[in-house]
Design a protein around this motif. Structure first.
Motif, mmCIF file in Angstrom:
data_model
loop_
_atom_site.group_PDB
_atom_site.id
_atom_site.type_symbol
_atom_site.label_atom_id
_atom_site.label_comp_id
_atom_site.label_asym_id
_atom_site.label_seq_id
_atom_site.Cartn_x
_atom_site.Cartn_y
_atom_site.Cartn_z
ATOM 1 N N LEU A 114 0.752 -1.162 -0.223
ATOM 2 C CA LEU A 114 0.006 0.149 0.087
ATOM 3 C C LEU A 114 0.903 1.178 0.099
ATOM 4 N N CYS A 115 1.914 1.263 0.716
ATOM 5 C CA CYS A 115 2.860 2.376 1.008
ATOM 6 C C CYS A 115 3.522 2.493 -0.595
ATOM 7 N N ALA A 116 4.025 1.471 -1.059
ATOM 8 C CA ALA A 116 4.716 1.834 -2.476
ATOM 9 C C ALA A 116 3.954 2.029 -3.615
ATOM 10 N N ALA A 117 2.593 1.807 -3.329
ATOM 11 C CA ALA A 117 1.400 2.326 -4.385
ATOM 12 C C ALA A 117 1.181 3.718 -4.195
ATOM 13 N N ALA A 118 1.229 4.158 -3.004
ATOM 14 C CA ALA A 118 1.129 5.632 -2.823
ATOM 15 C C ALA A 118 2.404 6.427 -2.735
ATOM 16 N N ASN A 119 3.405 5.843 -3.129
ATOM 17 C CA ASN A 119 4.688 6.595 -3.114
ATOM 18 C C ASN A 119 5.268 7.168 -1.642
ATOM 19 N N ILE A 120 4.885 6.266 -0.770
ATOM 20 C CA ILE A 120 5.126 6.509 0.544
ATOM 21 C C ILE A 120 6.216 5.697 1.159
ATOM 22 N N PRO A 121 7.532 6.260 1.328
ATOM 23 C CA PRO A 121 8.724 5.480 2.047
ATOM 24 C C PRO A 121 8.133 4.724 3.364
ATOM 25 N N ALA A 122 8.658 3.421 3.343
ATOM 26 C CA ALA A 122 8.090 2.501 4.508
ATOM 27 C C ALA A 122 9.394 1.821 5.134
ATOM 28 N N VAL A 123 9.354 1.621 6.296
ATOM 29 C CA VAL A 123 10.531 0.926 7.083
ATOM 30 C C VAL A 123 10.188 0.120 8.126
ATOM 31 N N ASP A 124 10.767 -1.120 8.265
ATOM 32 C CA ASP A 124 10.239 -1.939 9.325
ATOM 33 C C ASP A 124 11.363 -1.758 10.445
ATOM 34 N N LEU A 125 10.866 -1.439 11.567
ATOM 35 C CA LEU A 125 11.947 -1.245 12.668
ATOM 36 C C LEU A 125 12.320 -2.537 13.468
ATOM 37 N N LEU A 126 11.435 -3.636 13.127
ATOM 38 C CA LEU A 126 11.583 -4.796 13.971
ATOM 39 C C LEU A 126 12.035 -5.977 13.380
ATOM 40 N N TRP A 127 11.633 -6.359 12.103
ATOM 41 C CA TRP A 127 11.709 -7.516 11.128
ATOM 42 C C TRP A 127 13.400 -7.867 11.068
ATOM 43 N N PRO A 128 14.251 -6.838 10.746
ATOM 44 C CA PRO A 128 15.582 -7.312 10.591
ATOM 45 C C PRO A 128 16.088 -7.846 11.685
ATOM 46 N N LEU A 129 15.698 -7.535 13.176
ATOM 47 C CA LEU A 129 16.299 -8.337 14.167
ATOM 48 C C LEU A 129 15.508 -9.414 14.718
ATOM 49 N N VAL A 130 14.249 -9.422 14.291
ATOM 50 C CA VAL A 130 13.420 -10.521 14.528
ATOM 51 C C VAL A 130 13.722 -11.830 13.532
ATOM 52 N N GLY A 131 13.901 -11.472 12.146
ATOM 53 C CA GLY A 131 14.273 -12.326 11.053
ATOM 54 C C GLY A 131 15.520 -12.986 11.377
ATOM 55 N N THR A 132 16.620 -12.226 12.034
ATOM 56 C CA THR A 132 18.127 -12.865 12.320
ATOM 57 C C THR A 132 17.582 -13.708 13.380
ATOM 58 N N LEU A 133 17.049 -13.379 14.394
ATOM 59 C CA LEU A 133 16.890 -14.447 15.657
ATOM 60 C C LEU A 133 16.263 -15.490 15.326
ATOM 61 N N GLN A 134 15.059 -15.523 14.249
ATOM 62 C CA GLN A 134 14.233 -16.734 14.011
ATOM 63 C C GLN A 134 15.450 -17.476 13.047
ATOM 64 N N ASN A 135 16.211 -16.952 12.458
ATOM 65 C CA ASN A 135 17.343 -18.010 11.710
ATOM 66 C C ASN A 135 18.154 -18.417 12.749
ATOM 67 N N VAL A 136 18.761 -17.631 13.511
ATOM 68 C CA VAL A 136 19.812 -18.045 14.531
ATOM 69 C C VAL A 136 19.096 -19.141 15.441
ATOM 70 N N LEU A 137 18.109 -18.893 15.885
ATOM 71 C CA LEU A 137 17.491 -19.829 16.976
ATOM 72 C C LEU A 137 16.608 -20.839 16.672
ATOM 73 N N LYS A 138 16.532 -20.582 15.102
ATOM 74 C CA LYS A 138 15.594 -21.677 14.387
ATOM 75 C C LYS A 138 14.187 -22.155 15.116
ATOM 76 N N MET A 139 13.718 -20.768 15.226
ATOM 77 C CA MET A 139 12.268 -20.773 16.069
ATOM 78 C C MET A 139 11.524 -19.327 15.263
ATOM 79 N N ASN A 140 10.194 -19.670 15.114
ATOM 80 C CA ASN A 140 9.244 -18.660 14.828
ATOM 81 C C ASN A 140 8.950 -17.789 15.999
#
Length: 143
Positions: A114-140
């Motif tokens: 939705l942000c891309a379609a409206a030309n609004i910059p968007a950034v995720d504050l949590l997923w870079p760390l959550v995704g890394t922990l998910q990979n390292v810990l092998k947990m969701n």
């Protein structure tokens, strides 16, 4: 930053027009407005919770640019059903950026689209760390 209590937020009402006011309904939720209405950039914190962790991150980021006017609006308790109306409201703001703390992947992806379609910059504050922990810990994450 100032925070509302549930009773105050639940009873607050205002019409959506122009700049957002404290506790103004937005897309079925309430927003918290942090700074001067003359600010030059608006960061909207989109969250499925109350936004406390995101507010702290944005306050730290805001402190890195003390000479600029950065307006922070917290948009708590979002659902996939109200994202479209929220983005419609956001695109009418002055120089908006969306920062999100949404762990639910499908909802996060929908907001990015939705942000891309409206030309609004968007950034995720949590997923870079959550995704890394998910990979390292092998947990969701619990989401």
């Amino acid at each position: 930053p100032k925070h509302s209590d549930d009773a105050t937020a639940a009873t607050a009402t205002a019409q959506v027009s122009g700049r957002y006011n404290r506790y103004q309904p937005l897309g079925g939720s309430f927003c918290r407005d942090h700074t001067d209405p003359n600010d030059r950039l608006t960061i909207c914190l989109a969250t499925t919770g109350v936004g406390i962790s995101g507010e702290r991150v944005l306050a730290a980021v805001q402190g890195q640019f003390p000479e600029t006017g950065i307006h922070i609006i917290v948009l708590p308790h979002l659902t996939d059903d109200n994202l479209e109306s929220v983005v419609e409201d956001i695109k009418n703001m002055d120089h908006p950026i969306v920062a999100m703390t949404i762990v639910i992947e499908s909802m996060r992806d929908h907001l990015y689209q939705l942000c891309a379609a409206a030309n609004i910059p968007a950034v995720d504050l949590l997923w870079p760390l959550v995704g890394t922990l998910q990979n390292v810990l092998k947990m969701n994450p619990i989401q």
